[in-house]
Write a protein that holds these residues in place. Structure first.
Motif, PDB file in Angstrom:
ATOM      1  N   LEU A  90       0.830  -1.211   0.000  1.00 14.47           N
ATOM      2  CA  LEU A  90       0.000   0.000   0.000  1.00 14.47           C
ATOM      3  C   LEU A  90       0.866   1.262   0.000  1.00 14.47           C
ATOM      4  O   LEU A  90       0.362   2.359   0.172  1.00 14.47           O
ATOM      5  CB  LEU A  90      -0.939   0.009   1.205  1.00 14.47           C
ATOM      6  CG  LEU A  90      -2.019  -1.068   1.216  1.00 14.47           C
ATOM      7  CD1 LEU A  90      -2.856  -0.973   2.467  1.00 14.47           C
ATOM      8  CD2 LEU A  90      -2.905  -0.963   0.004  1.00 14.47           C
ATOM      9  N   ILE A 157       0.128  -2.851   6.285  1.00 12.30           N
ATOM     10  CA  ILE A 157       0.136  -1.757   7.252  1.00 12.30           C
ATOM     11  C   ILE A 157       1.414  -0.934   7.114  1.00 12.30           C
ATOM     12  O   ILE A 157       1.379   0.289   6.965  1.00 12.30           O
ATOM     13  CB  ILE A 157       0.038  -2.316   8.682  1.00 12.30           C
ATOM     14  CG1 ILE A 157      -1.297  -3.015   8.874  1.00 12.30           C
ATOM     15  CG2 ILE A 157       0.202  -1.209   9.695  1.00 12.30           C
ATOM     16  CD1 ILE A 157      -1.344  -3.889  10.085  1.00 12.30           C
ATOM     17  N   VAL A 158       2.555  -1.621   7.152  1.00 11.01           N
ATOM     18  CA  VAL A 158       3.824  -0.881   7.138  1.00 11.01           C
ATOM     19  C   VAL A 158       3.985  -0.103   5.838  1.00 11.01           C
ATOM     20  O   VAL A 158       4.356   1.065   5.845  1.00 11.01           O
ATOM     21  CB  VAL A 158       5.010  -1.840   7.370  1.00 11.01           C
ATOM     22  CG1 VAL A 158       6.315  -1.145   7.054  1.00 11.01           C
ATOM     23  CG2 VAL A 158       5.007  -2.307   8.797  1.00 11.01           C
ATOM     24  N   LEU A 160       1.626   0.991   3.912  1.00 10.52           N
ATOM     25  CA  LEU A 160       0.684   2.120   3.923  1.00 10.52           C
ATOM     26  C   LEU A 160       1.318   3.325   4.608  1.00 10.52           C
ATOM     27  O   LEU A 160       1.220   4.463   4.136  1.00 10.52           O
ATOM     28  CB  LEU A 160      -0.596   1.723   4.640  1.00 10.52           C
ATOM     29  CG  LEU A 160      -1.629   2.828   4.821  1.00 10.52           C
ATOM     30  CD1 LEU A 160      -2.242   3.199   3.488  1.00 10.52           C
ATOM     31  CD2 LEU A 160      -2.719   2.426   5.786  1.00 10.52           C
ATOM     32  N   PHE A 161       2.005   3.052   5.716  1.00 10.13           N
ATOM     33  CA  PHE A 161       2.612   4.161   6.441  1.00 10.13           C
ATOM     34  C   PHE A 161       3.838   4.699   5.726  1.00 10.13           C
ATOM     35  O   PHE A 161       4.124   5.885   5.843  1.00 10.13           O
ATOM     36  CB  PHE A 161       2.923   3.751   7.881  1.00 10.13           C
ATOM     37  CG  PHE A 161       1.691   3.744   8.707  1.00 10.13           C
ATOM     38  CD1 PHE A 161       1.232   4.921   9.249  1.00 10.13           C
ATOM     39  CD2 PHE A 161       0.959   2.602   8.883  1.00 10.13           C
ATOM     40  CE1 PHE A 161       0.062   4.948   9.974  1.00 10.13           C
ATOM     41  CE2 PHE A 161      -0.211   2.606   9.607  1.00 10.13           C
ATOM     42  CZ  PHE A 161      -0.655   3.781  10.161  1.00 10.13           C
TER      43      PHE A 161
END
Lengths: 478, 319
Positions: A90, A157-158, A160-161
């Motif tokens: 992401l 998650i990672v 995305l950040f």
């Protein structure tokens, strides 16, 4: 024999499709006769014809053409990571943005106030593109190495950040060089010596050439040892590792390849727009690229390109009132034809919608003339045809449109919950409310409507065909 | 109220800034924790990253705003303020809870057995639609709660130069009550038991007679309702709302859920506090521009050192 790693039922889907009679079977048989390379030539011819038609026409069409090709390239890059290697990345937007920003730094006044140069660094394109590609490739390598520790949702998650951190960083770090929220502008276009691409059409041609080369390269990659390793990794990482595939190495490779493709797209984007802003690389753009990929079908080269075409063209259509009306009613008809079967039911539903509409219009008109005094938001012959069908009060007040919008959402949710004959009956007022809402409210704010439609397209695609238009359904081993 | 017992020693200026930052951090952290709990619960039962959750919080803030307007606006309220606040929270909780259930039924339930990526993309689509629907219906400008006009007890309590607003106390009290209520609900009731059963193995739970659909719907209701209440409280505490507040708040709350260990309820609470404190300290001591970056860096670092979060259990891999 079924290919290794593929469920037998899935593997024989092709045979089953061929047995289909009618135009679907015909299409499937035609599809299987044409090889991969002739198709690439077809894509090239199509791009050529489109480009030739563009000469001397509206500048908007050239821009649309360039955007289509750009998003197709971006979707192809994302396809390597998500579609083939099965790594949910992401943060892909960061690679796109990094490519664009590196290009911008080396072809603008950004470094202008440094002592070593006056007027900024303005390297020719033969130098900037390799710098951007290698730089972002290294970034992809680093993030890929970091990602080795993570799997599945944690990776999502990672990354995305990482994507969000990129946007925050270019917005806040070193505003003197990166321009902060003002971005970098006045970039020089692609140039070698005095030769320079000056028009949008020129960038369209450049992008088409890049796209064709990329498609050919990716096809070779897909059928290579590395491509097979990626798919093995996607289907079952543990089994792949047991089969002595160097899992870590191919993961990092996927990230790096994806990053390189995104960087390439980034340089073209920056040069064509001749400016970059951190808002160009927001989560919204990422979702758009994902929309291209999942709509076309993750894991398929043709699918990614088709997705790029469909998403970009529909976005363009939504920005013009008459085209967006065609799109809206087109989708409405397609949904009705596809979902309401057999045709007797379809005919009854369509007749009921028409009757219901004129009936309600007549009743409301008899009660209050002002309630039907407004004109539909669409232009062209639609407006005339719908004049006595939809209810638009005089002056088309926003409150009325907003209420219709809320009613439409509630009714759509309700219709999906119903079954059988009840659903057929409920479809009639729902379609009528949707048409009224479109005419009274949605056409007034085309920009917002476009975003809502993109969201709706994502949801509908996932519900109806999670594998996308050209994707193949896989059996997930959990 | 000046000079409370514990702070009778005169604070230095640095001490005052420190305590003020601490208070702000705890308040923000409580809000993040409430949103993070919803994220965590939904992830627990569905293994789904519900990206639309932050937007539910935004919808809650809007419902609270319209509740104020309904009762005559900030300056001419027709009902007592405590009643108004309770009403806002109840309406936002019920409304957003119902919205969450509707989203689950409409968008996520058909995808229970789809590939993992499908509900994730759907969640992104829902987030798009929620954000832009609010934009379409209510416009893109920032709205003001005007809380000082009607909150007579917004007057702050001064303790040696440290201001603690009453609304901050409300936020902390309500959050703590809700968190402990949730903990009791999950640990003590039949619903909590079935929720834990679905989270640990959905198929096995179904075979043992747990009504999986109802449990998941209920989980969505509770998680979304908490986000709605958090939205109302953030409106009261920070004053300003717009249709885009959901994305960043959702992202931060998500960070909180992940730092604490996604799927773990105490983890989400502590994660929320950590993120809130981290944000307020970095913006008051380092730079407010970098506070988001620091929060994100904290998340990435946590994930690399301990991918399952501080309180999370490493996932078991079945072969």
């Amino acid at each position: 024999m079924a290919p290794i790693g593929v469920d037998e039922w899935v593997a024989r889907s092709g045979d089953r499709r061929e047995q289909n009679s009618g135009w679907r079977g015909l299409l499937a048989r035609l599809d299987s006769r044409v090889g991969w390379w002739p198709r690439l030539v077809l894509v090239g011819l199509f791009a050529l014809v489109y480009g030739k038609l563009l000469v001397g026409s509206n500048i908007n069409y050239a821009q649309t053409g360039f955007n289509v090709v750009l998003y197709a390239i971006l979707a192809l890059g994302l396809n390597i990571v998500v579609g083939w290697a099965g790594l949910l990345d992401l943060g892909y937007i960061a690679f796109f943005g990094a490519g664009a920003y590196i290009y911008a730094l080396f072809s603008s006044h950004a470094f202008g106030n440094l002592p070593l140069s006056t007027g900024g660094v303005q390297l020719p394109v033969v130098a900037t593109i390799p710098i951007a590609v290698v730089g972002v490739g290294i970034l992809g390598l680093v993030i890929g190495l970091v990602a080795l520790r993570l799997s599945g949702d944690y990776l999502a998650i990672v990354t995305l950040f990482v994507g969000q951190a990129f946007a925050e960083a270019v917005n806040n770090v070193a505003p003197g060089t990166l321009g902060g929220a003002n971005g970098l502008f006045g970039l020089k276009g692609f140039h070698v010596g005095s030769a320079m691409i000056g028009s949008t059409l020129g960038y369209y041609w450049f992008a088409v050439i890049v796209l064709l080369i990329l498609m050919a390269f990716l096809h070779l990659l897909d059928t290579s040892r590395t491509g097979r390793a990626w798919r093995a990794l996607r289907d079952d990482p543990l089994a792949a590792e047991v089969m002595t595939i160097p899992v870590n190495k191919v993961k990092v490779m996927a990230f790096t390849f994806g990053a390189i493709v995104a960087a390439l797209a980034g340089t073209m984007f920056a040069a064509q727009q001749s400016s970059v802003f951190s808002t160009n690389f927001s989560a919204q753009t990422l979702i758009l690229i994902y929309a291209c990929l999942v709509l076309g079908g993750a894991g398929s080269i043709a699918g990614a390109v088709l997705g790029g075409v469909v998403v970009t063209v529909s976005q363009q259509l939504l920005s013009s009132p008459i085209d967006s009306a065609y799109l809206f009613y087109g989708i409405l008809v397609i949904v009705l034809v596809a979902r309401v079967r057999p045709w007797r039911h379809l005919a009854a539903v369509v007749a009921a919608i028409v009757g219901f509409g004129f009936g309600v219009h007549a009743i409301v008109g008899a009660i209050s003339h002002r309630a039907i005094a407004g004109s539909p938001g669409s232009s062209g012959w639609f407006a005339g045809a719908l004049r006595h069908f939809v209810i638009v009060p005089a002056g088309s007040p926003l409150t009325y449109g907003n209420l219709l919008y809320v009613a439409m959402i509630c009714m759509i949710i309700g219709v999906v919950q119903l079954k059988g004959i009840r659903r057929l009956v409920a479809v009639v007022p729902t379609v009528y409310v949707a048409i009224c809402c479109w005419e009274a409210r949605l056409t007034l704010d085309p920009g917002i409507t476009a975003q809502i439609m993109i969201g709706a397209i994502l949801i509908v695609t996932m519900a109806a065909r999670p594998e996308g238009l050209l994707g193949t359904r896989r059996v997930e081993v959990l | 109220m000046g000079g409370g017992g514990a702070f009778s020693v005169a604070c230095t200026a640095q001490m005052q800034i420190f305590i003020q930052t601490l208070v702000t951090g705890i308040v923000t952290g409580c809000l993040y924790a409430l949103i993070a709990l919803g994220y965590s619960m939904v992830y627990g039962v569905l293994k789904l990253l519900n990206f639309a959750h932050g937007d539910l919080y935004m919808v809650g803030a809007f419902i609270g705003y319209f509740a104020i307007q309904w009762f005559g606006g900030a300056t001419a309220l027709i009902i007592p303020v405590p009643l108004l606040i309770i009403f806002m929270m109840v309406v936002a909780g019920l409304g957003v809870g119902a919205l969450g259930v509707a989203i689950e039924r409409f968008a996520y339930r058909p995808l229970r057995n789809a590939p993992r990526i499908a509900p994730l993309i759907t969640a992104l689509g829902i987030s798009f639609i929620l954000e832009d629907s609010v934009l379409l219906l209510f416009g893109g400008f920032t709205r003001n709660y005007n809380a000082p006009a009607f909150l007579p007890f917004r007057q702050s309590i001064h303790i040696d130069g440290v201001n603690i607003w009453s609304v901050q106390i409300i936020v902390v009290v309500v959050s703590v009550v809700m968190m402990f209520g949730l903990r009791e609900l999950v640990n003590r009731t039949l619903f909590g038991k079935s929720m834990r059963a679905v989270a640990s193995d959905r198929e096995a739970a179904e075979m043992l007679g747990v009504n999986v659909d109802r449990t998941i719907a209920m989980t969505f209701f509770i998680g979304s309702a908490m986000a709605g209440v958090a939205g109302v409280m953030s409106g009261l505490a920070f004053g300003q709302i717009s249709n885009i507040i959901g994305f960043l708040a959702g992202l931060k709350a998500f960070t909180a859920a992940v730092v604490g260990g996604i799927g773990s309820i105490p983890g989400a609470m502590i994660g929320g506090l950590v993120i809130g404190l981290c944000e307020s300290f970095s913006s008051s001591y380092i730079s407010s521009q970098y506070s988001d970056l620091i929060v994100f860096a904290l998340l990435i670092a946590t994930m690399l050192v301990r991918p399952q979060g501080v309180f999370g259990q490493p996932p078991l891999q079945k072969v």
